[in-house]
Write an enzyme that holds these catalytic residues in place. Structure first.
Site, PDB file in Angstrom:
ATOM      1  CB  CYS A 143      87.141  10.427  96.265  1.00  0.00           C
ATOM      2  SG  CYS A 143      88.863  10.269  95.736  1.00  0.00           S
ATOM      3  CE1 TYR A 144      90.328   4.826  95.349  1.00  0.00           C
ATOM      4  CE2 TYR A 144      92.007   6.507  95.508  1.00  0.00           C
ATOM      5  CZ  TYR A 144      91.415   5.479  94.804  1.00  0.00           C
ATOM      6  OH  TYR A 144      91.904   5.109  93.572  1.00  0.00           O
TER       7      TYR A 144
END
Lengths: 336, 336, 336, 336
Positions: D145-146
């Site tokens: 996600c990051y």
């Protein structure tokens, strides 16, 4: 007993002042002004536990107070401070009006002529870094919320001369929504602010940049450049600043931590966190404290995290700390 | 492809309509009106994923649409509906204007003359309870958010005649803050709404009481009295109604549950929860569903909990369900 | 200076006790027990402003304290209270163990034999309603959070005999999530609790029903039946109870309000709100106060709204109020 | 119709997959595995709108599916992927197991031998940057996600060679709490997470640093160093990354913006925001989109803000986008 007047009591900082002064054993509120709600009762305007009559500014009885807090918009605050000084009443100004030391700097960052330049420079009210100048002061400029978190977080580095100021200091901050004030704006509506997170005024445009750079330069004895990215955080209160600072590449974390420990030894409101523990709002909200975490990301690059409650250490609590110093009281009085 | 116009797209219900219509395989937005922001782009007004030009009401091209949604303040909505009908365009009205069947009832609850009495009575658009009247309708009154949760939660009792209507039905509801609209009010400011919970307009003063009682009476064939206490809940969306109903004292829970199961068999958007499971917002938010829980508190006293998403089943989703019925499409089209 | 011991300081109520005692001018914490974290420091277990060593129960130095607070799970608390009493130390018990006056009632509501029946009955520590019994008491049962909001909200009606107790009193309550405790449960995970609202243990199953009915009956001099629907509210703290009470049909609101005003005249921690203002959490959170609103929904049906901070007036604050009474101090000491 | 199996459906990413697949016109869930809840129904485990039986991993019918999503803890996921591949079933892995291209890199960042090194390297499933490698792929590593927010935000700079990689790239990110998973931890309890904000794993310790640096180096054709400070944000979902990048000092904002516009022209899920508009979660939550804002803080120092929904573009939505590419479908299918 110190007799206190509050200008701007229906704002978040003014109301917080009144809440903490309820508990102060040596200060009490004599009267409170709310220009927009004069004639009403506080409890009718702000749905909370406090109540008192709200005066217009013209009704202020200067003889009944020893000191006033001006929790007013910038521009208005300095004019009120001037009136107070003329009446022989001391002032702690919670606006930005008295923080910059020159009218020129004010004009640069606030885009207007200074409303009361004869009051400049006013001592900058960050007791941990500037205590001597505040004792017996007749006026004190209460620091901005973001600058308080930044200056406490960076001061030991700059005073020791180990930050490499040729590179900018990057300050990534997030503030609870009370920092944006009680006025109505679309982005502060619950439905738009909750479950959201956003940056604003990023780069070098936020007005607190001027204040930070003035004080950092004073600490370092040399100019410092700040790149600042504030964010709006969906909590009521609290500021966390995550700062990226270039330091001498041969410094280890233990040395840096010792500097912080020495700087803040005996300070009741600053806590340097154990290694590996970054700061969090939960350490400080509803208190007058600042929590500081230190991480060496790689040789020469330090990450400092610094947390405060924006309404307390970033506004009302610090203002009370400032009157404690100003009047020679114990600095923690009323702030537990 | 059904061509749709939206009046009031910058409000929460109007925006939600546009979001769901993006996914609808048989309907698409032809144009959207925002009187307050006409001439701007939607993305510049509402910080979200959608974008399209915003028209003034006078720019509405009636020939380009088959149906319009009027997500407008009451009073304004009926006038727009009248114009649409005169142009031969169908209407689903999301305001309160067409929900009450008589101008007299409107005057009683809204304190004003009805702006378009010739449109009354309009079929009440709660498909699960009134589907037959909606097929091929030229206008539909989309129900209120609170009434949707209440009527779906109580209908089986009233249709079966087992509620004792000599006693008032007590409806304790909590609504997410989008229910209060996008306009700016002090109590909707994030700092005042978060970490808060409050009742408002309690007793028999909220305008939805009239709508609930009208429809409950129709279901029961006899008058019903509602005592209503709405609360403002610090979430973005969702309504939970907790209702206290006197029923015949010899009824057991299994019998009551069977009634509900029979009423809602085959309904894709209503879920009767297992015994011992009260309704919760998490069952329904971001869906067009209603979840209903049943508890017999003591013999003769039933507690019904009913949850919906106020912006979907309580507004935009139900409006789309209504056009699906109106135009003879599968009722779940675009609503998964 | 009253010397205090705290059992269960890492729980929400125990921690809140320690926070408030920091400010108390006549009481101070001598030691604190946390059985689960004995040997650690408080700051390492709870990320907040406080720090002190955490003891095991066996390390409690009974000679160093005048009173202990038992903020422990029910069952454990009474055993600790017994030990304290045997050591001649006074007790304020924040668990449910000492609230019900008989072991039979305890067995009925808690499904277990009472762990220390010789301590029953213990004075019920709601000072506004039972002050005389608390002066010089050796043990006090600190009331439950929901019952505090309910009893303060209903007491004037029941004492005056104007509630019609042949009908059940309907209590619809919502509690902030700290009321569910610090233990880990799936429904308390931020992602599941935020943006949610749900009922639980509704009807007559929640254990606080027994406590409410015991105390209501004592106030009324006659049995009272409570139907109770608690809800889990996505805020940190606060309880709002919305109560529906049948009263004599000829009573008007002014008469009822006068009853409340008379009952609570001079009470520093109870505020009866102006007409038309229902209670809200914002009036009371972070204070030891209770705010009460009154609405006559229709003749004979009164809606009472009552708000407290569940951790303060519903737990720690009331416990401190109780030691103030117990030891003959000013009742508001340390509670501003 | 693509037949899909989901491993780990009770986690936040797995559940989100199932929600979006409900709406996908060309894919449907054949079965779902939850090792911890096998034998139960989904609705009994996760209080939401979905329901289906939950299987143990051993019950997976490989003949009934064309592709599986492995939304499993790292370590377990690769073993499941190996089994799927042996059965001739394609895989989109939502864990970290297949993201790093070598077992050595995996050992460095995850501290363990790689569970299925024969699957390495697997194409990295960020379609906007790596589309060609995903068409007809038998396995795809769904990005973290990051990293998704970071790589989409930085790619145009690195591909054009205008970032000065001799300096580290500073990535300051904040993630909604669903990013921490559904497992129970004290800091995810509502009372501790709400009204809080904290940094964690700052510097170069978070495992996503390795993934970011691998992909940044591939884009730039040269090594890149990332300093990463993730923060836990009290919202359900969303990631905002605020990134500080040194660029050539003579570049102006218009030139940079043109690069971004060219890179993302025609990309349905990436939006470059207008000048002066930093990214915010509200632009992207509940969508598969990424919003990117650009600010030149001073000559040579660019601030990029990049926002996604961590559960959609950062997990489930991107995984569906990946099967759309993998199977030659329109890339936006089911993702409106």
């Amino acid at each position: 007993m110190i007799r206190v007047g509050i200008f701007g009591i229906t704002g978040y900082a003014g109301y917080e002042l009144a809440r903490w002064l309820e508990r102060h054993p040596a200060a009490q509120v004599a009267w409170a002004v709310s220009e927009s709600s004069a004639g009403k009762r506080l409890a009718a305007v702000v749905p909370g536990p406090l109540d008192m009559p709200l005066l217009a500014a013209g009704q202020a009885d200067w003889g009944a107070v020893d000191v006033v807090f001006t929790a007013l918009p910038h521009g208005v605050a300095a004019s009120t401070a001037r009136t107070a000084r003329a009446a022989g009443v001391r002032v702690v100004d919670l606006s930005a009006d008295l923080r910059l030391h020159t009218a020129a700097a004010y004009a640069q960052w606030y885009g207007a002529d200074h409303p009361a330049p004869e009051l400049l420079p006013t001592p900058y009210g960050l007791p941990e870094l500037n205590r001597a100048a505040l004792v017996d002061a007749s006026a004190i400029a209460n620091p901005g919320c973001y600058p308080t978190s930044v200056l406490l977080g960076l001061a030991p580095l700059l005073k020791a001369g180990i930050a490499q100021l040729s590179a900018p200091i990057i300050v990534n901050s997030a503030s609870g929504i009370s920092g944006a004030g009680r006025g109505l704006k679309q982005n502060l509506h619950f439905v738009e602010a909750s479950e959201n997170f956003s940056a604003y005024n990023i780069g070098r445009t936020h007005r607190h940049v001027g204040e930070m750079e003035q004080e950092l330069a004073a600490l370092a004895g040399a100019p410092a450049t700040v790149i600042f990215a504030p964010h709006l955080l969906p909590v009521q209160r609290g500021i966390l600043s995550t700062m990226y600072v270039q330091v001498q590449p041969d410094l280890n974390l233990a040395t840096i931590r010792d500097l912080y420990a020495a700087q803040y030894a005996g300070e009741p409101f600053v806590r340097v966190l154990p290694d590996g523990t970054p700061a969090a709002l939960s350490y400080v909200v509803h208190t007058n404290r600042c929590a500081i975490g230190l991480t060496l990301a790689q040789p020469g690059l330090l990450i400092v995290t610094s947390a405060i409650d924006n309404l307390i250490k970033g506004a009302a609590g610090q203002a009370i700390q400032n009157i404690n110093v100003m009047f020679g009281l114990a600095e923690t009085l009323g702030l537990r």
